[in-house]
Structure formats: C-alpha cells, structure tokens
Enzyme design. Sequence first.
Site, PDB file in Angstrom:
ATOM      1  N   GLY A  46     -11.180   3.855   1.195  1.00 37.15           N
ATOM      2  CA  GLY A  46     -12.082   4.602   2.053  1.00 37.15           C
ATOM      3  C   GLY A  46     -13.394   3.920   2.356  1.00 37.15           C
ATOM      4  CG  ASP A  59      -5.941  -5.380   2.329  1.00 33.87           C
ATOM      5  OD1 ASP A  59      -5.521  -5.033   3.447  1.00 33.87           O
ATOM      6  OD2 ASP A  59      -6.529  -4.588   1.555  1.00 33.87           O
ATOM      7  CD  GLN A 116      -9.978   7.391  -0.823  1.00 36.69           C
ATOM      8  OE1 GLN A 116     -11.063   7.426  -0.238  1.00 36.69           O
ATOM      9  NE2 GLN A 116      -8.989   6.612  -0.390  1.00 36.69           N
ATOM     10  CG  ASP A 151      -0.289  -0.019   2.524  1.00 41.19           C
ATOM     11  OD1 ASP A 151       0.915   0.285   2.588  1.00 41.19           O
ATOM     12  OD2 ASP A 151      -0.963  -0.316   3.526  1.00 41.19           O
ATOM     13  N   GLY A 209      -0.432   5.964   2.889  1.00 35.15           N
ATOM     14  CA  GLY A 209      -1.286   7.108   3.156  1.00 35.15           C
ATOM     15  C   GLY A 209      -2.230   6.895   4.325  1.00 35.15           C
TER      16      GLY A 209
END
Length: 380
Positions: free
Chosen positions: A221, A271, A194, A93, A96
């Site tokens: 998100g 995941d 997002q 990833d 962030g």
Amino acid sequence: MTERFSFQIHATDGKARRGTITTPHGKVRTPAFMPVGTQGTVKAMFMDDVRSTGADVILGNTYHLMLRPGAERVARLGGLHAFSRWPHTILTDSGGFQVMSLAQIRKLTEKGVTFQSHIDGSRHEMTPERSIEIQGLLGSDIQMQLDECLRLPATAKEIDRAMRLSLRWAARSREKFVAMGGPEKGQGLYGIVQGGDDAALRAVSAAELASMPFEGYSIGGLAVGEPQDVMLQMLDIVCPLLPAEKPRYLMGVGTPDDIIKSVARGVDQFDCVMPTRAGRHGLAFTRFGKINLKNARHADDPRPLDEESSCPAARDYSRAYLHHLVRSGEALGAMLLTWANVAYYQSLMQGIRDAIEEGRYADFMAETSEAWARGDLQPL
C-alpha cells in the site's frame, strides 16, 4: 529442490542490511530488485538475458496467471519455473492488488472477493485459501498472503477496516500455507503490512503480523500515488517493528531514489514495473540519470548509453540507433532499452550491496542521488 527457506544477514551499515535469502531454487542476494514477470515473462526480454543482468529472482502474478493460462494448467506442465524457463527463485504476489484495481465488478466479504475477469468477464472467487492454493500450484518459492490494498487517499475508517481484514486474512493464509506443506517444501510465506498513511494503524499491523510465524514480511500500500516523504515516514515506523532476522519487502517500489532511501531504512527486497515499462516507451535508466531516447538531440549521437556497462544493450548500440528504433516504433528498441534498464537496476543493487559491505552507504546514496538529479544533461 534441496534448500530450505532461510535469511542470513552478512553486513550492516546503519539500518541498511546486506544478506542472502536461500530458497529451493537458489540464493537471492539482498538488497534485491526483482524484475516483474507478470504473466510468466519479463516483457520484451528473454529469460537468459534477465539472468545475465544479475537478477536472482523474478516476480509472477497470481491474478493474471490464474486467469490465463490457469494455475492448474501450469502445474500440469511442471510449474512456473519449467513453464517459463526460469530455474531460479520466483516470488508471486497474492493477486489482491489486481483484483481491486483491474477486475470489472467485485464484491468484498469476510470470506474473500468475487469478481469478473477484465479479460472475458468470467466470474471468479479469490479467498486467502484460494490465493495460496494457486501460488502452490505455480510452485513459487516466496508467496504472499491475500490482503486488501486500498488506494490513497482513503478515510481513516476505511483504512482501519481494510487493515484489520488483511490481518484476519493473514492468519487464514498462513494456515493454508502450512496445510499445503509450504514449510516442508522450503517455500516462504510473507505477511503484508497495511494501514495506508496512518502511522498508528501501520504500527498495529506490523506488530500483529510480527507475532505470526511468517518467513518474511512485506510492506504494502505504499506505491499507490502517495508522496515519497509519506512512504519514508511509514518505513521509519514499520521496519523497527518487524523481526530483524526476517527479510522485508517493499512492494511495487520503485525509482532508484526510492530504493536507495528505503534500503537506508532496512528494506531488503523491491519490485516495480518501472524499468521494463520505461524501456518500452523509449526511456533509458543509466548511472547518469534518465535518458529520453525520443528526444531529437540523440539523433546524431554516436555514444552508447554507457560505454562502461556490462550489458550489450547499453554498451554496444549508439544513442542515435536507439533513437531511430524508438521513433520508428521498432520492437527491437523496446527490447534493447528494457534490457539496458533491467541491467542498470541490477548494477544499482550490486553497488548498494558493495557499499553496505564496505561501510560507505551514506556516500553511495549521496553520489547516486546527485547523478539522478542531473538527469539527461550529459554534454555531447
């Protein structure tokens, strides 16, 4: 490394897809669940045992590995595959989410995020370019753009601002990925959709990202506490807007029920820390539902978690023994239950792939949901 990044769809059943992602370190059968190996390790498991469950890919974390032991050090030691003894596909990833959720003090600008480490308070800067550089040093096969992931609920103004910033960071991430030779190395970079729980903003984000040449697309998100029906509504909007020939990854999700319903909407990768975290806390996931090994009712139960499982942890140890290990705080209890849980998730994904191939996915969903609704209710 010989293979280049590619994605092939072999079968569909409704919107559900069975396919294969090819990376420099192997093939990933989809739909796929990726065990979380945050710091170069799937907690409480040997890598050989992770592989034995049927996992084709694990996830590593840019934020944690940049802080400890350091991306440059991992690169000097041969990259994350050699460092962790996982010669198969690795997805990283962007870091962030952890910057936003774990860092002690942070300042967000157009350039990126400056923050203090949650470990020792040292100061760092994470930009889209630096995130891609770190992932390149780690040598991961599938990489993520840097994005801003807001916790819900948030105001419409804040969701809009974060989504548009993430789009600008997506373009910068792509430029850096190309400059570092990612496509030539056979690696893939995913853009991240997002937009929070705002349908219109999700549609804008998906459409804008679809116009950029990413190897795959993530949906971010949606593992931040919102109800399942909101997550599914957003998937109904987003998935049709993403290129059908590219893989789709729903980040941080989730429960078996979340997974089977998301696959039905066209998601290919998942995941979640749930199976490993649950195992460390005495909770087993099985085809019969959840089994809480802390409960006294298991103290005299000679049955294994699942006598038909191919996983030794689920097949060869009694519930009474697992209950004893959990109640005694023995490390072996966490190890065995984590192994059993990861194996269950991989058997679930194989069942999903088989059902899609055989055109019976709706029936598979109904059967699996019913078993999980029963939960820990098996009679002695």
